[in-house]
Scaffold this active site. Sequence first.
Site, PDB file in Angstrom:
ATOM      1  N   LEU A  14      51.709 -53.487-107.206  1.00 65.02           N
ATOM      2  CA  LEU A  14      51.305 -54.721-106.542  1.00 65.02           C
ATOM      3  C   LEU A  14      52.552 -55.559-106.291  1.00 65.02           C
ATOM      4  CD1 LEU A  14      48.083 -56.089-108.338  1.00 65.02           C
ATOM      5  CD2 LEU A  14      48.280 -55.371-105.950  1.00 65.02           C
ATOM      6  N   ASP A  15      52.669 -56.135-105.092  1.00 63.93           N
ATOM      7  CA  ASP A  15      53.790 -57.025-104.791  1.00 63.93           C
ATOM      8  C   ASP A  15      53.757 -58.243-105.710  1.00 63.93           C
ATOM      9  OD1 ASP A  15      54.649 -55.423-102.718  1.00 63.93           O
ATOM     10  OD2 ASP A  15      53.467 -56.478-101.212  1.00 63.93           O
ATOM     11  N   PRO A  16      54.899 -58.873-105.949  1.00 60.57           N
ATOM     12  CA  PRO A  16      54.917 -60.083-106.787  1.00 60.57           C
ATOM     13  C   PRO A  16      53.972 -61.169-106.277  1.00 60.57           C
ATOM     14  CG  PRO A  16      57.141 -59.275-106.484  1.00 60.57           C
ATOM     15  CD  PRO A  16      56.260 -58.431-105.601  1.00 60.57           C
ATOM     16  N   MET A  17      53.813 -61.308-104.949  1.00 60.65           N
ATOM     17  CA  MET A  17      52.929 -62.334-104.405  1.00 60.65           C
ATOM     18  C   MET A  17      51.462 -62.064-104.732  1.00 60.65           C
ATOM     19  SD  MET A  17      52.251 -63.419-100.412  1.00 60.65           S
ATOM     20  CE  MET A  17      50.798 -62.363-100.229  1.00 60.65           C
ATOM     21  N   ALA A  18      51.119 -60.794-104.885  1.00 61.47           N
ATOM     22  CA  ALA A  18      49.727 -60.404-105.086  1.00 61.47           C
ATOM     23  C   ALA A  18      49.294 -60.597-106.536  1.00 61.47           C
ATOM     24  CB  ALA A  18      49.523 -58.956-104.667  1.00 61.47           C
TER      25      ALA A  18
END
Length: 307
Positions: free
Chosen positions: A38-42
């Site tokens: 998962l991306d850091p933003m997610a």
Amino acid sequence: MTSGLLLIDKAQGWTSHDVVARTRRLAGTRKVGHAGTLDPMATGLLVLGVNSSTRLLTYVVGLDKEYLATIRLGQSTTTDDAEGEELTHASAGQVAAIAPAAVASGIEDLTGDISQQPSAVSAIKIDGQRAYARVRAGEDVQLPSRPVTVSVFELLASTAGDGFLDLEVRVECASGTYIRALARDLGVALGVGGHLTSLRRTRIGPFRIENAATLERVDVDANLISPTDAATRLLPRLDLSAEQAIDLGHGKRITVEKDVTRIGPVAAIAPDGTLIGLVEYRGNQAKSLLNFPPDEPAAATEPKQAS
């Protein structure tokens, strides 16, 4: 030494590697891995494997997934999400002119079996290096389109702002689908640009966010899904006799009732509920693919719901 799968509700700003590193400390073992970055933003669901159950992550990675996301129409970015720099900005009049029917049509066109070009800042490897690393190094990265499946692309709500239109959506898709790319492509189709402002993963195969715990509150031992429970959620089940369990544990083939419909790995379970390993059928025999060491409690338990 316990083993199992652990469901974590990742917070925004954390990388998947951060979560693994923290879990290693909490579990007191280096043998921790994850399935599906998962991306850091997610935010949302990460499935971790602890000790011998890291071997089961192979069967989690390719499962279908569900996401809740916010797509902002009216602006495109370099990363197709809110962390990138602005590329284009539509006028307030252009955004206000977007008809609901056009949004519905754009979503429909991005549903089903489609061709999708992954974002240049994805984790896809090019000659051994992640695409996002090449972008950060100043390269112009253009990844080829590839087939993906979006089984559900549902508009839940929309909110009009000053020069933008936010769409709250739910997406169910096959592994390898990029929700950022859906946001980008919907914006392109509507002629105003689009990017992702929020993303939350709510399901991976049979595992749901409702049963996940945050890192701040997780009790690793109490929240582990046992190898038997995990394997039988992921794969068909073969119940063994005591003699068969011993033979498989020693690497021997066992005789089973022939079943030509069973293709691929099967979870082999001993009479006491222990996962002996994974097998594959060869006619009326089962051959061991992977044996599991007895390093976990035999009882299968449902993880505690996060509070």
